[in-house]
Design a protein around this motif. Structure first.
Motif, PDB file in Angstrom:
ATOM      1  N   UNK A   1       0.860  -1.180   0.000  1.00  0.00           N
ATOM      2  CA  UNK A   1       0.000   0.000   0.000  1.00  0.00           C
ATOM      3  C   UNK A   1       0.895   1.227   0.000  1.00  0.00           C
ATOM      4  N   UNK A   2       0.804   2.041  -1.044  1.00  0.00           N
ATOM      5  CA  UNK A   2       1.684   3.206  -1.177  1.00  0.00           C
ATOM      6  C   UNK A   2       0.871   4.492  -1.117  1.00  0.00           C
ATOM      7  N   UNK A   3       1.584   5.590  -0.850  1.00  0.00           N
ATOM      8  CA  UNK A   3       0.948   6.894  -0.772  1.00  0.00           C
ATOM      9  C   UNK A   3       1.596   7.858  -1.751  1.00  0.00           C
TER      10      UNK A   3
ATOM     11  N   UNK B   1       1.358  12.365  -2.789  1.00  0.00           N
ATOM     12  CA  UNK B   1       0.849  13.646  -2.308  1.00  0.00           C
ATOM     13  C   UNK B   1      -0.399  14.101  -3.059  1.00  0.00           C
TER      14      UNK B   1
ATOM     15  N   UNK C   1      -4.551   4.004  -2.463  1.00  0.00           N
ATOM     16  CA  UNK C   1      -5.833   4.677  -2.292  1.00  0.00           C
ATOM     17  C   UNK C   1      -5.596   6.143  -1.945  1.00  0.00           C
ATOM     18  N   UNK C   2      -6.495   7.013  -2.309  1.00  0.00           N
ATOM     19  CA  UNK C   2      -6.299   8.393  -1.887  1.00  0.00           C
ATOM     20  C   UNK C   2      -7.240   9.379  -2.532  1.00  0.00           C
TER      21      UNK C   2
END
Lengths: 776, 340
Positions: free
Chosen positions: B129-131, B133, B192-193
């Motif tokens: 799971x990555x993020x 900006x 997700x974001x």
């Protein structure tokens, strides 16, 4: 993009799929259809009629007309159109016809029974003319020429972004022919065009931006309305009929995806057309009545005097076709996609032409466009004469795109077996040229209309084959699964734990926008100029990227206070801080708030308790309040040696009732990481406890008193517990008594009374030396 | 003579024990009959005058009588204690339907719930799971995804631009770029974001919504692999087998690109207002990763291939809970949020 079912059927031999079936086929194999709509159903019953007589109906603007409707006989209708006059051939809509969803009946208008109606061009879908009833030619009783019921299939423009060829009916017909295995008809006959000499000279200064410019010159032009079939067809696909000349250019565009433009040749100066970049500040009065100032990035079509059109976007007013035009120059050109797109976005002017050119049109197509237009002009402008041949200026043609497609690679990409012969059949149906230079390798030559942007690599051919065999023929196969656990995401883990924790404490989670207004920034003591500003905000309410979550939470408090007397909310989201020359710094924050509609003490200690749940052992330090904070109820939070946030009550002028807020910088919390834990042996000897009360100034901090007691009690102190505080008799005004229970113990023996007393005395003595009176 | 007196006395006392209505009355009986100065004691005092054999007999009788009366007394005391307890318990009646004390439990935003559910699902499948900006560079949001400047595909997403030239990410796809740079191949990730589109807000449009991007890069990744992954994913999301349909869709960062439709769960494909009578609901844009995207991510497309997909979380939440107005999600309105 709207496609006429009849138009596609004209171009595909023997197509028998219904409109709904055709829509399904196109959706599955080519592009997304948004719907299909029947149109022109009334043409099954509408006939031409001659107006025999017109009688006034007294005061009314309506008149009673008697008409000859051919085989339908004489009819009486009420008509309000000013052009309703004896002898006029117009369109008669008999009673019982459904027009635009409305049933036309026999109805009595101002005492006169109207048996059906006479219709305007707009009412029967020929054009947008509402001014009067449509004026036709021909004989009573005839159907309206070439107008028959049709269905319009609407295709999502986004799904045509990569397909310049599908911006015309012929391109879609080509797909349909490939899908259904039918023969495609070619509507343009290029052999009709003579390529030798033209009365006009065309030159291009910038071949990159204009790879080809072709033109024909016509004389003896007769500008007038197009015949009904042409108007109907344009109207049905959303183009506005104007006159026969302009309509032909639009018809060709809608058919071949080749935008065209007609100039009034007599309004051009000099015998030459030059395609060049605009000069800085050069202006042109365009067909739409607007004047546009251009930059050198834009491309112009010019004559000896100056601009006559903005290339690929819009024609000029001065050289436009009018009722008196007798000679025309017909442009059919190809322009650079990005150039047209830039110009059209800069001018905020999107036209049917620019929309097509920005998809990368095929330079080969200009000639087809002219050939088709020639044929149509002959039909709609009787007596028109082509002068000379085609003027044509073009960059040297691009080499054909050739792609090597290894069959085993294709099979691996599709994830299924497929015969080479089937691949060849599919590609040929889509008009690719396919060779097999060596076994298992296909050498595929891309047709010009697919080669401008759409297809350049073998991956593009996977799609061609895949969509034609149907993706439903591919059986899902489990991918090889990894045997290692995925890398951890410490941030998400932290945020998830906090969400569970805070919601378990009774807080409801809210999501707020990442935007707020300049006013909000100012109200919360932030400088609007320090924020990342949105260049194209939806409204001034959302013009800045939030540098704090507090304004959003404040707004939530205002909104919810209308419905609830008490509530708890929280949000985890990012503050966005501008950084010069870099992406902004996005700092995750947790902001929680408790609201009570009360004037009592308020929930400060509740939010402090939440702080202690989130950050065990955190210490609030009184801090100067910001303008929106209660001046006596604001503190910074220190945790593990760092400042991690703030806890405060809103200034009473900000909130009616009391609202307290906890704001934690989760970036710092994340940096500190989980706290290392280590076991300490459980004490085996009993402890002793004693209570002490310290007399202190009313605003002395109990935290400071506790720190002093802790220090004085020394290493034997096991715990210190606040018991209570008291103000009033017998204490002096301005004083309070704060009571603590100290528990002391030793790790290796049971404390004797003497030892306990010694510690207690030392603490009392020490506090007295610090100037505190002790109640013991 | 004494015998008769004793019997009479025993009968009387027994009757009075049974007749006692309160613990106090009972105590009075006890003192009068069995106390140190009570009637039994009186009788035993009078025994001294008796002949020895008579004394033994009467003494025995006296003890029996006393024990008998004591046990009757104890039994009666027991009854009183039990009654007293019953009365206390009865008096302690509570209205169990009154509201509980303390704070009501809070709630998690429905978007949080669905994100966590999907993160758990993917993590269990070995997916990272990555993020990324919220504010992205134009390069990451467009160019690196094969959407160069002046490409008409930029119109597919109305973009918010910052004065400094960056944009608010219009999709979670830029995390593909970040993921490739950070993890390299083979790669299995989701992101997700929050994403942004410059659109007017109405019941079905929001400028702020949530997506979940997914990407797999490995040797020989095929459409068949992608289909398997998507079907597994959808089966878990909807907790039932779903029928899917893959059709061409255009997204510049995949080739071939697809729209994955699911058969409408409301009407099972018969046609209803939710699926606009088509029987299908568009749910998952996806495709094989475009070689240009791999190349820009530092991955050799001749060696590696991949698939990518984007799932609309906001839309999923609305479908799951039957939410008819997208604006509630960012409204902070507790009348809405407390339902989840």
């Amino acid at each position: 993009m709207k496609f006429s079912y009849n138009w596609i059927r004209e171009l595909v031999d023997g197509l028998d799929a219904s409109p709904a079936d055709l829509m399904r086929l196109i959706t599955i194999k080519t592009a997304e259809c948004e719907g299909v709509e029947e149109t022109g159903g009334h043409f099954a019953s509408v006939v031409k009629a001659r107006v025999l007589s017109v009688e006034s109906m007294g005061e009314s603007h309506n008149r009673k007309a008697t008409i000859d409707a051919g085989g339908l006989g004489k009819r009486t209708v009420v008509c309000g159109a000013p052009n309703c006059r004896p002898g006029l051939i117009t369109a008669y809509v008999p009673a019982g016809t459904s027009l635009d969803g409305k049933q036309i009946g026999r109805r009595v208008v101002e005492g006169v029974e109207s048996d059906g109606m006479l219709a305007s061009g707009a009412e029967i879908g020929l054009n947008r003319d509402h001014e009067g009833i449509v004026e036709l030619e021909g004989a009573p009783g005839e159907p309206v020429d070439g107008c028959v019921p049709d269905a319009i299939i609407e295709v999502d423009n986004k799904s045509l972004t990569h397909r310049p060829d599908l911006w015309g009916h012929h391109g879609m017909a080509r797909e349909v022919a490939a899908i259904t295995g039918s023969r495609l008809r070619e509507p343009a006959d290029c052999s009709r065009i003579d390529k030798t000499s033209s009365p006009i000279n065309v030159s291009i200064e910038n071949f990159e931006l204009c790879p080809r410019y072709s033109a024909l010159v016509f004389e003896n032009v007769n500008v007038r309305p197009s015949p009904p079939w042409l108007q109907y067809r344009l109207q049905a696909v959303g183009l506005n009929p104007i006159n026969n000349i302009v309509d032909v250019t639009n018809y060709v565009m809608a058919e071949l995806a080749q935008p065209m433009h007609a100039f009034d040749a007599d309004k051009l100066t000099g015998g030459a057309i030059v395609v060049r970049n605009a000069r800085e500040g050069e202006t042109i009065a365009a067909l739409n009545g607007e004047s546009y100032a251009l930059t050198p990035a834009a491309l112009l079509i010019t004559d000896a005097q100056g601009p006559i059109a903005i290339a690929g976007v819009i024609g000029g007013m001065d050289s436009s076709i009018s009722g008196s035009t007798t000679r025309i120059v017909l442009e059919s050109a190809c322009f650079h996609a990005a150039c047209i797109r830039r110009t059209s976005s800069r001018l905020k002017l999107r036209t049917d032409a620019s929309m097509r050119f920005e998809k990368s049109q095929d330079p080969v197509n200009t000639e087809r466009g002219l050939a088709r237009a020639l044929e149509l002009l002959m039909m709609v402008s009787p007596g028109i004469r082509l002068v000379g041949g085609m003027a044509d200026c073009a960059a040297s043609p691009k080499p054909r795109t050739v792609i090597d497609l290894p069959m085993d690679w294709l099979r691996r990409k599709l994830g299924r077996e497929i015969e080479q012969s089937e691949v060849v059949r599919i590609l040929k149906a889509l008009m690719f040229v396919v060779d097999e230079p060596e076994p298992g390798l296909l050498r595929v030559t891309v047709p010009s209309w697919r080669a401008t942007k759409d297809i350049s690599i073998k991956d593009d051919l996977v799609e061609e084959v895949g969509r034609m065999i149907g993706y439903a023929t591919i059986t899902p196969i489990a991918p090889a699964t990894p045997t290692t656990p995925p890398p951890a995401n410490a941030r998400r883990k932290l945020h998830r734990e906090l969400r569970q924790l805070v919601s378990a404490q009774g807080f409801d989670e809210v999501y707020n926008y990442s935007f707020f207004s300049e006013d909000a920034a100012r109200r919360f003591g932030l400088d609007p100029a320090a924020h990342c500003a949105v260049a194209n905000p939806i409204s001034t309410e959302q013009s800045l990227m939030r540098m704090s979550l507090v304004p959003g939470i404040w707004r939530n408090i205002q909104d919810n206070a209308r419905h609830f007397g008490e509530f708890r909310i929280f949000e985890i989201g990012s503050e966005i801080h501008k950084q010069d020359g870099d992406l902004p710094n996005e700092i995750p924050h947790l902001v929680a708030a408790v609201f009570q509609h009360t004037k009592e003490t308020g929930p400060f200690y509740e939010i402090k308790r939440l702080a202690e749940c989130v950050l065990p052992g955190c210490v609030p330090q009184p801090s100067a309040a910001r303008d929106f904070e209660h001046p006596s109820r604001a503190a910074e939070l220190a945790w593990r040696g760092k400042t991690v946030g703030r806890v405060f009550e809103f200034h009473p002028q900000m909130v009616e009732g009391r609202a307290v807020v906890l704001d934690i910088d989760l970036g710092v919390v994340e940096e500190l990481g989980p706290e290392g834990k280590r076991y300490r042996p459980i004490r085996r000897f009993p402890s002793s406890a004693f209570d002490l009360s310290v007399i202190a100034a009313r605003r002395a901090l109990s935290g400071d008193l506790e720190t002093a007691l802790r220090r004085l009690a020394g290493p034997m102190l096991e715990s210190i517990e606040f018991l209570r505080q008291y103000e009033g008799e017998p204490l002096a005004a301005g004083e309070k008594s704060v009571s603590f229970r100290l528990t002391i113990a030793s790790s290796d023996h049971t404390l004797s009374n003497e030892e306990t007393t010694a510690v207690r005395d030392a603490v009392i003595q020490g506090m007295r030396e610090l100037g505190f009176e002790m109640r013991v | 003579m004494l015998e008769t007196q004793l019997e009479t006395l025993a009968g009387t006392v027994r009757a009075r024990i049974l007749a006692a209505q309160t613990p106090d009355e009972l105590e009075a009986v006890r003192v009068e009959a069995l106390g140190r100065k009570g009637t039994i004691a009186d009788i035993s005092k009078g025994m001294g005058k008796l002949a020895p054999e008579e004394k033994a007999r009467i003494g025995k009788l006296l003890n029996t009588t006393k024990t008998g009366l004591e046990s009757a007394l104890a039994e009666r005391q027991q009854e009183f204690a039990a009654a007293a307890l019953r009365a206390r318990l009865d008096a302690e009646w509570l209205d169990v339907t009154l509201p509980a004390a303390g704070t009501r439990p809070g709630s998690l935003h429905p978007l949080t719930q669905i994100q966590q559910e999907l993160e758990d699902l993917f993590t269990s499948m070995g997916v990272a799971v990555l993020d990324g900006p919220e504010v992205e560079s134009e390069y990451n949001n467009f160019d690196a995804l094969n959407i160069p400047a002046d490409h008409p595909a930029r119109d597919m997403q109305d973009t918010f631009w910052l004065s400094a030239g960056q944009c608010l990410r219009t999709h979670t796809s830029p995390v593909q770029v970040r993921g490739m740079a950070r993890l390299g191949p083979p790669l299995l990730m989701i992101a997700p974001g929050r994403v942004f589109r410059n659109e007017e807000v109405d019941p079905s449009h929001e400028h702020t919504f949530y997506q979940l991007e997914g990407m797999m890069v490995d040797r020989d990744v095929s459409i068949a692999h992608m289909l398997f992954f998507m079907k597994t994913l959808l089966k878990h999301i909807f907790r039932r087998d779903v029928t899917v349909r893959l059709r061409p869709g255009y997204f510049p960062f995949v080739e071939p690109g697809f729209e994955l439709d699911i058969q409408c769960l409301i009407c099972n494909g018969e046609g209803c207002p939710v699926c606009k009578q088509s029987g299908w609901v568009e749910l998952l844009p996806c495709g094989l990763v475009h070689p240009n995207v791999l190349r820009m991510g530092g991955i050799d497309p001749e060696q590696w291939g991949g698939f990518a997909f984007g799932l609309g979380l906001t839309r999923l939440v609305m479908m799951r809970y039957g939410i008819d107005d997208i604006r509630y999600l960012q409204s902070g309105d507790l009348r809405f949020l407390r339902q989840f």
